[in-house]
Design an enzyme around this catalytic site. Sequence first.
Site, PDB file in Angstrom:
ATOM      1  N   HIS A  30      13.688  -8.827 -17.393  1.00 35.82           N
ATOM      2  CA  HIS A  30      13.323  -8.631 -18.840  1.00 35.82           C
ATOM      3  C   HIS A  30      11.857  -9.056 -19.255  1.00 35.82           C
ATOM      4  O   HIS A  30      10.876  -8.377 -19.639  1.00 35.82           O
ATOM      5  CB  HIS A  30      14.330  -8.558 -19.889  1.00 35.82           C
ATOM      6  CG  HIS A  30      15.543  -7.643 -19.911  1.00 35.82           C
ATOM      7  ND1 HIS A  30      16.868  -8.519 -20.156  1.00 35.82           N
ATOM      8  CD2 HIS A  30      15.734  -6.385 -19.497  1.00 35.82           C
ATOM      9  CE1 HIS A  30      17.659  -7.701 -19.944  1.00 35.82           C
ATOM     10  NE2 HIS A  30      17.067  -6.479 -19.630  1.00 35.82           N
ATOM     11  N   LYS A  54      27.005   1.261 -23.782  1.00 38.00           N
ATOM     12  CA  LYS A  54      27.458  -0.093 -23.490  1.00 38.00           C
ATOM     13  C   LYS A  54      27.996  -1.026 -24.463  1.00 38.00           C
ATOM     14  O   LYS A  54      27.991  -0.656 -25.681  1.00 38.00           O
ATOM     15  CB  LYS A  54      26.498  -1.023 -23.061  1.00 38.00           C
ATOM     16  CG  LYS A  54      25.563  -0.267 -22.000  1.00 38.00           C
ATOM     17  CD  LYS A  54      24.272  -1.309 -21.632  1.00 38.00           C
ATOM     18  CE  LYS A  54      23.524  -0.509 -20.326  1.00 38.00           C
ATOM     19  NZ  LYS A  54      22.103  -1.458 -20.157  1.00 38.00           N
ATOM     20  N   ARG A 106      13.831  -1.332 -11.558  1.00 41.47           N
ATOM     21  CA  ARG A 106      14.539  -2.063 -10.362  1.00 41.47           C
ATOM     22  C   ARG A 106      14.484  -1.169  -9.324  1.00 41.47           C
ATOM     23  O   ARG A 106      14.385  -1.742  -8.056  1.00 41.47           O
ATOM     24  CB  ARG A 106      15.517  -2.973 -10.664  1.00 41.47           C
ATOM     25  CG  ARG A 106      15.299  -3.946 -11.676  1.00 41.47           C
ATOM     26  CD  ARG A 106      16.878  -4.442 -12.002  1.00 41.47           C
ATOM     27  NE  ARG A 106      17.512  -3.478 -12.957  1.00 41.47           N
ATOM     28  CZ  ARG A 106      18.443  -3.689 -13.765  1.00 41.47           C
ATOM     29  NH1 ARG A 106      19.116  -4.787 -13.949  1.00 41.47           N
ATOM     30  NH2 ARG A 106      18.916  -2.531 -14.341  1.00 41.47           N
ATOM     31  N   SER A 143      21.875  -7.732 -16.824  1.00 40.01           N
ATOM     32  CA  SER A 143      22.665  -8.382 -18.020  1.00 40.01           C
ATOM     33  C   SER A 143      24.092  -8.189 -17.755  1.00 40.01           C
ATOM     34  O   SER A 143      24.986  -9.030 -17.986  1.00 40.01           O
ATOM     35  CB  SER A 143      22.263  -7.719 -19.420  1.00 40.01           C
ATOM     36  OG  SER A 143      20.886  -7.924 -19.598  1.00 40.01           O
TER      37      SER A 143
HETATM   38  O1  PNS Z   1      18.536  -1.860 -21.928  1.00 40.95           O
HETATM   39  P1  PNS Z   1      19.082  -0.673 -21.935  1.00 40.95           P
HETATM   40  O2  PNS Z   1      20.586  -0.569 -22.409  1.00 40.95           O
HETATM   41  O3  PNS Z   1      18.861   0.436 -20.882  1.00 40.95           O
HETATM   42  O4  PNS Z   1      18.308   0.182 -23.132  1.00 40.95           O
HETATM   43  C1  PNS Z   1      18.625   1.457 -23.649  1.00 40.95           C
HETATM   44  C2  PNS Z   1      18.238   1.519 -25.127  1.00 40.95           C
HETATM   45  C3  PNS Z   1      18.943   0.497 -26.079  1.00 40.95           C
HETATM   46  C4  PNS Z   1      16.617   1.471 -25.283  1.00 40.95           C
HETATM   47  C5  PNS Z   1      18.762   2.937 -25.738  1.00 40.95           C
HETATM   48  O5  PNS Z   1      19.964   3.257 -25.841  1.00 40.95           O
HETATM   49  C6  PNS Z   1      18.223   3.231 -27.254  1.00 40.95           C
HETATM   50  O6  PNS Z   1      17.056   3.655 -27.189  1.00 40.95           O
HETATM   51  N1  PNS Z   1      18.966   2.966 -28.185  1.00 40.95           N
HETATM   52  C7  PNS Z   1      18.467   3.181 -29.365  1.00 40.95           C
HETATM   53  C8  PNS Z   1      19.168   4.687 -30.296  1.00 40.95           C
HETATM   54  C9  PNS Z   1      18.144   5.695 -29.434  1.00 40.95           C
HETATM   55  O7  PNS Z   1      17.214   5.854 -30.029  1.00 40.95           O
HETATM   56  N2  PNS Z   1      19.020   6.566 -28.865  1.00 40.95           N
HETATM   57  C10 PNS Z   1      18.459   7.832 -28.152  1.00 40.95           C
HETATM   58  C11 PNS Z   1      17.631   7.322 -27.201  1.00 40.95           C
HETATM   59  S1  PNS Z   1      17.432   8.501 -25.951  1.00 40.95           S
END
Ligand code: PNS
Length: 179
Positions: A30, A54, A106, A143
């Site tokens: 990250h 998650k 990645r 993670s």
């Molecule tokens: O590290 P990750 O888990 O791939 O990140 C995903 C994340 C947290 C960026 C995504 O789930 C997110 O944006 N969550 C906030 C709520 C939201 O906006 N949901 C719609 C996203 S399309």
Amino acid sequence: MPGTTAPRTYRDAVTTAVCPGSFDPFTLGHLDVVRRARALFDDVVVGVAKNAGKSGLLPLETRVALIRTALAADPATEGVRAEVVPGLLVDFCREVGAVAVVKGLRGGADFDAEVPMALMNRHLSGIETVFVCGDPAYAHVASSMVKDVARHGGVIEDLVPAGVAEVVRAALSATTEER
Ligand code: PNS
């Protein structure tokens, strides 16, 4: 032309980007992506958000605190800040004035997972997502795997910024798990 104002473009102003993620916990992979974002944009905000798919180990505020410590120790991330994303990512981006979301890839699996999110975010607000390829040295660092290695007593110090490993281990040992 005399008397006319040149049209505004993103380049007329400081360009802000958001590096979002669940960061549970923040890893060296990250950090590499945040450094790359900082090289591209004037202003970068790391947004710590809930991923509905998650289950979380660390509280969002703890994740933010660990990220702030890692950023403060790294000259390549000077000026980068970290905040909790309280709701939708696009609302957070609007709030901080971001012109782009930056995500690291990645490999192909990341691309497949990221494209629907990028398209949804663009559908919701018009914001573009910029993908950067992470350092291949961290291609195996996720993670979820960091937590799994720690859960089984493995060494994670060389996968995460200083201070993160202890917090992850403490959180794991406080969590009631089936053994
Ligand atoms: O590290 P990750 O888990 O791939 O990140 C995903 C994340 C947290 C960026 C995504 O789930 C997110 O944006 N969550 C906030 C709520 C939201 O906006 N949901 C719609 C996203 S399309």
